[in-house]
Design an enzyme around this catalytic site. Structure first.
Site, PDB file in Angstrom:
ATOM      1  N   ASP A  38       0.871  -1.309  -0.142  1.00  0.00           N
ATOM      2  CA  ASP A  38      -0.060   0.027   0.088  1.00  0.00           C
ATOM      3  C   ASP A  38       0.756   1.382   0.018  1.00  0.00           C
ATOM      4  OD1 ASP A  38      -2.382  -1.395   0.082  1.00  0.00           O
ATOM      5  OD2 ASP A  38      -2.208  -1.584   2.291  1.00  0.00           O
ATOM      6  N   TYR A  66       6.511  -8.759   8.584  1.00  0.00           N
ATOM      7  CA  TYR A  66       5.949  -7.312   8.592  1.00  0.00           C
ATOM      8  C   TYR A  66       6.423  -6.641  10.125  1.00  0.00           C
ATOM      9  CZ  TYR A  66       3.287  -8.111   4.410  1.00  0.00           C
ATOM     10  OH  TYR A  66       2.932  -8.463   3.146  1.00  0.00           O
ATOM     11  N   ASP A  80      -6.801   1.304   8.097  1.00  0.00           N
ATOM     12  CA  ASP A  80      -5.341   1.897   8.283  1.00  0.00           C
ATOM     13  C   ASP A  80      -5.588   3.615   8.316  1.00  0.00           C
ATOM     14  OD1 ASP A  80      -5.664   3.147   5.698  1.00  0.00           O
ATOM     15  OD2 ASP A  80      -4.500   1.397   4.856  1.00  0.00           O
ATOM     16  N   ARG A 182      -3.613  -5.117   8.011  1.00  0.00           N
ATOM     17  CA  ARG A 182      -4.716  -4.246   8.485  1.00  0.00           C
ATOM     18  C   ARG A 182      -5.952  -4.733   8.872  1.00  0.00           C
ATOM     19  NH1 ARG A 182      -6.413  -1.276   3.075  1.00  0.00           N
ATOM     20  NH2 ARG A 182      -5.408  -3.268   2.161  1.00  0.00           N
TER      21      ARG A 182
END
Length: 299
Positions: A38, A66, A80, A182
Site C-alpha cells: 500500500d 512485517y 489503516d 490491516r
C-alpha cells in the site's frame, strides 16, 4: 537476461510508481513486482526484470514478515491511517494480559476477511475502487496462517479525537501470503471492543529475501541484479543437470525416473554453465519442465 532486484519502497508512493522508476532507471519496459505494498507501507518490494519476470509467480506466494504499529481505540473505514475515522473508544482500561489473550486467536491457521479497501477483484473490479465509488463490498473470508504475532512495544497516550486514550502496539508478524495486516489490526480492536487500525507497516522479508539487502528507489540503477539461477535456486532448491538433460528439458522432454533427485515438488534446473534452464516439477517418477527460460537468455 534480466534478474531480480530488491527495492526498499518508501512511504507515500505506490508499488506501480516504483516499477515506473525502475523502468526508467534500467531502460526496459519488462518489469513486474512480486506483491503490492500500500502507499502508506514501506519495505521490501521484489522486482523482476526482463526474462526474470517469469520467476515472480514463484516468489509472490512465499511467507512474509512485517513490522507494524496497531492503534487500539480508533477504527477507520480502510482499517489503516489513510482512511476516515468511523469510531473512537477510550482504550485506557486495556491491559497487556487482555491484549495478549486477544492476539492468541489471531495466530495459527485462521479465517480472515480481507479489508474492504484491498486489491482483491470483485466482479472484475478492485475492491478499493468499488469502496471509493460508494458501492457496498462484501469479501469472502479466506484461510491464512499467522505463525508469529508478537508485541515488542506497548504505549498508552491521549491521542483520539475525543480525548480518550489510545494504545499503540509495535508488532512483528510472520504470515502466509494473502494475509492482511490491516485486517489483523481491525480484528484485534474489535475483539477488545475498542476498534483498531494500522498506523505504520513495513515489510522486512519475503521468503529468503530481506529488506536489509534492498536498494533505495534512488539507487535502482546501481542495485545488484540477482541472476535467475541464484533466485530460483534459493526459492525452490537446485537440481544440477547435465548438458544433455538441459537440452532435453528445453525441448519439452521429461527426465525419466528423476523425481527422487529433488526433495519437494519443484526445483530449479541449473545447467553446467550455472544458468537456469527452467523450473521442473514431479510427474510421477519423472521430472518435467513447468517453465523454461529462453535458451538464448541462459548463456
Amino acid at each position: 537476461m534480466g534478474g531480480i532486484v530488491l527495492v526498499d519502497k518508501p512511504g507515500g508512493v505506490t508499488s506501480h510508481d516504483v516499477v515506473a522508476r525502475a523502468r526508467r532507471a534500467l531502460g526496459t519496459r519488462k518489469i513486474g513486482h512480486a506483491g503490492t505494498l500500500d502507499p502508506m507501507a514501506t519495505g521490501l518490494l521484489i522486482l523482476g526484470v526482463d526474462e526474470a519476470t517469469r520467476l515472480l509467480t514463484y516468489i509472490v506466494g512465499l511467507d512474509k514478515t512485517y513490522e507494524a504499529t496497531i492503534r487500539l481505540g480508533v477504527a477507520t473505514d480502510s482499517d489503516d491511517a489513510d482512511g476516515a475515522i468511523t469510531a473512537t473508544t477510550d482504550a485506557a482500561h486495556l491491559t497487556s494480559a487482555a491484549i495478549a489473550a486477544a492476539i492468541t486467536p489471531l495466530t495459527g491457521r485462521i479465517s480472515q476477511v480481507p479489508s474492504t479497501v484491498s486489491a482483491i477483484k470483485v466482479g472484475g473490479r478492485r475492491a478499493y475502487d468499488l469502496a471509493r465509488a460508494g458501492e457496498e463490498v462484501e469479501l469472502k473470508a479466506r484461510d491464512v496462517t499467522v505463525s508469529r504475532f508478537d508485541v515488542v512495544r506497548e504505549r498508552t497516550t491521549t491521542a483520539s479525537p475525543t480525548g480518550g486514550a489510545v494504545v499503540d502496539l509495535d508488532v512483528v508478524v510472520d504470515c502466509s501470503s494473502g494475509t492482511y495486516i490491516r485486517a489483523l489490526a481491525r480484528d484485534l480492536g474489535a475483539s477488545l471492543g475498542v476498534g483498531g487500525h494500522l498506523t505504520a507497516l513495513r515489510r522486512t522479508r519475503i521468503g529468503p529475501f530481506d529488506v536489509a539487502d534492498a536498494a533505495s528507489v534512488d539507487a535502482i540503477a546501481e542495485a545488484p541484479l540477482r541472476t535467475p539461477a541464484a533466485v530460483a535456486g534459493s526459492v525452490l532448491g537446485r537440481l544440477e543437470v547435465t548438458a544433455d538433460e538441459a537440452r532435453d528439458l528445453r525441448h519439452g522432454k521429461r527426465l525419466a525416473g528423476a523425481a527422487d533427485r529433488i526433495p519437494g515438488g519443484t526445483a530449479a534446473a541449473i545447467d553446467p554453465h550455472g544458468a537456469l534452464v527452467g523450473i521442473v516439477e514431479r510427474r510421477g517418477a519423472d521430472l518435467k519442465s513447468a517453465m523454461n527460460m529462453p535458451e538464448e537468455q541462459t548463456r
